[in-house]
Design an enzyme around this catalytic site. Structure first.
Site, PDB file in Angstrom:
ATOM      1  N   VAL A 106       0.829  -1.230   0.000  1.00  0.00           N
ATOM      2  CA  VAL A 106       0.000   0.000   0.000  1.00  0.00           C
ATOM      3  C   VAL A 106       0.852   1.264   0.000  1.00  0.00           C
ATOM      4  O   VAL A 106       1.971   1.272   0.501  1.00  0.00           O
ATOM      5  CB  VAL A 106      -0.979   0.069   1.205  1.00  0.00           C
ATOM      6  CG1 VAL A 106      -2.062  -0.963   1.076  1.00  0.00           C
ATOM      7  CG2 VAL A 106      -0.256  -0.071   2.529  1.00  0.00           C
ATOM      8  N   GLY A 109       2.556   3.521  -4.820  1.00  0.00           N
ATOM      9  CA  GLY A 109       2.432   3.864  -6.237  1.00  0.00           C
ATOM     10  C   GLY A 109       2.127   2.709  -7.166  1.00  0.00           C
ATOM     11  O   GLY A 109       2.226   2.845  -8.384  1.00  0.00           O
ATOM     12  N   LEU A 110       1.741   1.547  -6.613  1.00  0.00           N
ATOM     13  CA  LEU A 110       1.448   0.397  -7.477  1.00  0.00           C
ATOM     14  C   LEU A 110      -0.056   0.176  -7.647  1.00  0.00           C
ATOM     15  O   LEU A 110      -0.490  -0.901  -8.052  1.00  0.00           O
ATOM     16  CB  LEU A 110       2.143  -0.859  -6.942  1.00  0.00           C
ATOM     17  CG  LEU A 110       3.669  -0.762  -6.877  1.00  0.00           C
ATOM     18  CD1 LEU A 110       4.269  -2.064  -6.383  1.00  0.00           C
ATOM     19  CD2 LEU A 110       4.260  -0.408  -8.242  1.00  0.00           C
ATOM     20  N   SER A 112      -2.648   0.220  -5.409  1.00  0.00           N
ATOM     21  CA  SER A 112      -3.436  -0.588  -4.471  1.00  0.00           C
ATOM     22  C   SER A 112      -4.802   0.040  -4.214  1.00  0.00           C
ATOM     23  O   SER A 112      -5.812  -0.670  -4.166  1.00  0.00           O
ATOM     24  CB  SER A 112      -2.682  -0.810  -3.160  1.00  0.00           C
ATOM     25  OG  SER A 112      -2.535   0.400  -2.473  1.00  0.00           O
ATOM     26  N   SER A 113      -4.880   1.369  -4.069  1.00  0.00           N
ATOM     27  CA  SER A 113      -6.190   1.963  -3.748  1.00  0.00           C
ATOM     28  C   SER A 113      -7.136   1.877  -4.941  1.00  0.00           C
ATOM     29  O   SER A 113      -8.331   1.613  -4.773  1.00  0.00           O
ATOM     30  CB  SER A 113      -6.057   3.398  -3.225  1.00  0.00           C
ATOM     31  OG  SER A 113      -5.431   4.207  -4.168  1.00  0.00           O
ATOM     32  N   ASP A 156      -5.603   5.044 -12.461  1.00  0.00           N
ATOM     33  CA  ASP A 156      -5.437   3.769 -11.746  1.00  0.00           C
ATOM     34  C   ASP A 156      -6.676   2.888 -11.893  1.00  0.00           C
ATOM     35  O   ASP A 156      -6.573   1.686 -12.150  1.00  0.00           O
ATOM     36  CB  ASP A 156      -5.209   4.020 -10.239  1.00  0.00           C
ATOM     37  CG  ASP A 156      -3.840   4.613  -9.962  1.00  0.00           C
ATOM     38  OD1 ASP A 156      -3.204   5.090 -10.913  1.00  0.00           O
ATOM     39  OD2 ASP A 156      -3.423   4.598  -8.790  1.00  0.00           O
TER      40      ASP A 156
HETATM   41  O1  PMV Z   1      -1.577   6.839  -6.125  1.00  0.00           O
HETATM   42  P1  PMV Z   1      -0.483   6.680  -7.109  1.00  0.00           P
HETATM   43  O2  PMV Z   1       0.868   6.763  -6.486  1.00  0.00           O
HETATM   44  O3  PMV Z   1      -0.642   5.477  -7.988  1.00  0.00           O
HETATM   45  O4  PMV Z   1      -0.544   7.958  -8.069  1.00  0.00           O
HETATM   46  C1  PMV Z   1      -1.622   8.166  -8.923  1.00  0.00           C
HETATM   47  C2  PMV Z   1      -1.213   8.953 -10.122  1.00  0.00           C
HETATM   48  C3  PMV Z   1      -1.270  10.480  -9.985  1.00  0.00           C
HETATM   49  O5  PMV Z   1      -1.098  10.956 -11.313  1.00  0.00           O
HETATM   50  C4  PMV Z   1      -0.135  11.013  -9.121  1.00  0.00           C
HETATM   51  C5  PMV Z   1      -2.616  10.978  -9.420  1.00  0.00           C
HETATM   52  C6  PMV Z   1      -3.776  10.807 -10.386  1.00  0.00           C
HETATM   53  O6  PMV Z   1      -4.936  10.983  -9.930  1.00  0.00           O
HETATM   54  O7  PMV Z   1      -3.593  10.555 -11.570  1.00  0.00           O
END
Ligand code: PMV
Length: 326
Positions: A106, A109-110, A112-113, A156
């Site tokens: 968590v 930056g991979l 997870s959320s 994501d």
């Molecule tokens: O939560 P992360 O680390 O996967 O970052 C998401 C990507 C960002 O561009 C930083 C935020 C977004 O909403 O696109």
């Protein structure tokens, strides 16, 4: 009866942060997953338990933590938001038991959320016998991401829903790219956890202070992603690597790198990577290195020698899927 959904995490090849400002990003689903299992319960509470060590129950506005202390509410609230968004959409009120099983670290930056929200939406939908369309899953799972930061690009959630390699632009349909080459990637985890929202805010603040400089950086990143898409389509992986190096430079300019990230980026490059950059929101978390197949082990060792945890990842063709377990 239980409904289960399994969603992949992601690695951003180019364009994070700049994607918030309507620039394109290039992103890939990876073979690390979150599974969510949901069953109805006789009351109206939503009890959530995660293998990461957090358990608690939401009863209306109230939260009772059972495991994980004060952090449990922050970690579990996005799951509650995702499940409630589906209950609202199907116009049904009932209690739920939700179990989360994650192999994605968590806050590094991979994705997870994003994967957690997507899997929760799909599992709760499946429990009510609804197979949401892909855009519906993305839309419903974005509610939880707004709790994380108020201007999410949706990158994501999109890649976790569709899988594969995607050219993504906010508020536009995702373009799925057919990529022939297997793309050999090594992730390096600094182990430093950070909050995406805080980093997105810091980029916004820098842009407000020096808009004419930052707008050029943001536009360059957009051009860079377009070139990265072409490089990927034509199989020019060394050009893709070089563009990833430049992308890291632009993220440094945006102020979201760190000593630990820079150290891993340089270690990966000297270990023979074709290119390396921080991936995701930065500030900590992970770097992503594009490597020739035969150098996977060398690059992994170089990351380890620089105090990072190497993770070899592969492209995941499929996105979220869900099923019923009687
Ligand atoms: O939560 P992360 O680390 O996967 O970052 C998401 C990507 C960002 O561009 C930083 C935020 C977004 O909403 O696109």
């Amino acid at each position: 009866m239980k409904a289960i959904a399994k969603a992949p995490g992601k690695a951003i090849l180019t364009g994070e942060h700049f994607v918030v400002y309507d620039q394109p990003a290039l992103v890939m689903a990876i073979d690390r997953f979150i599974s969510v299992t949901v069953a109805k319960r006789p009351d109206t509470s939503i009890r959530i338990s995660s293998t990461l060590g957090y358990t608690g129950t939401f009863e209306g506005e109230k939260f009772h933590s059972e495991q994980g202390g004060g952090a449990a509410q922050r970690i579990l609230t996005p799951v509650h938001i995702s499940a409630s968004a589906v209950l609202d959409a199907v116009n049904y009120r009932c209690g739920l038991n939700i179990n989360v099983d994650s192999e994605i670290p968590v806050e590094v930056g991979l994705g997870s959320s994003g994967a957690l929200a997507v899997a929760t939406v799909s599992a709760v939908g499946r429990l009510f016998d609804i197979a949401f369309s892909e855009p519906e899953v993305v839309n419903l799972s974005l509610e939880a991401e707004r709790y994380v930061h108020n201007n999410p690009s949706g990158v994501d959630q999109t890649v976790s829903t569709y899988g594969g390699v995607i050219q993504y632009r906010k508020n536009q349909s995702a373009i799925r790219l057919e990529v022939e080459s297997p793309l050999s990637l090594v992730i390096g985890n600094t182990g430093v956890r950070r909050e995406t929202g805080r980093l997105v805010d810091s980029v916004r603040a820098r842009r407000t202070r020096i808009p004419d400089v930052m707008d050029r950086v943001i536009r360059s990143a957009g051009v860079l992603t377009t070139k990265a898409v072409d490089a990927l389509k034509s199989g020019n992986v060394s050009l893709l690597g070089e563009l990833m190096d430049v992308n890291h430079g632009l993220l440094v300019a945006a102020g979201v790198s760190s000593i630990e990230l820079d150290r891993l980026v340089h270690a990966a490059r000297s270990g023979g990577a074709l290119g390396a950059k921080l991936t995701g929101a930065g500030g900590g978390g992970c770097v992503l290195a594009l490597v020739p197949d035969e150098r996977q082990d060398t690059v992994s060792r170089a990351i380890q020698d620089a105090d990072g945890v190497p993770i070899k990842v592969n492209k995941m063709e499929g996105g979220v899927h869900s099923w019923i377990n009687e």
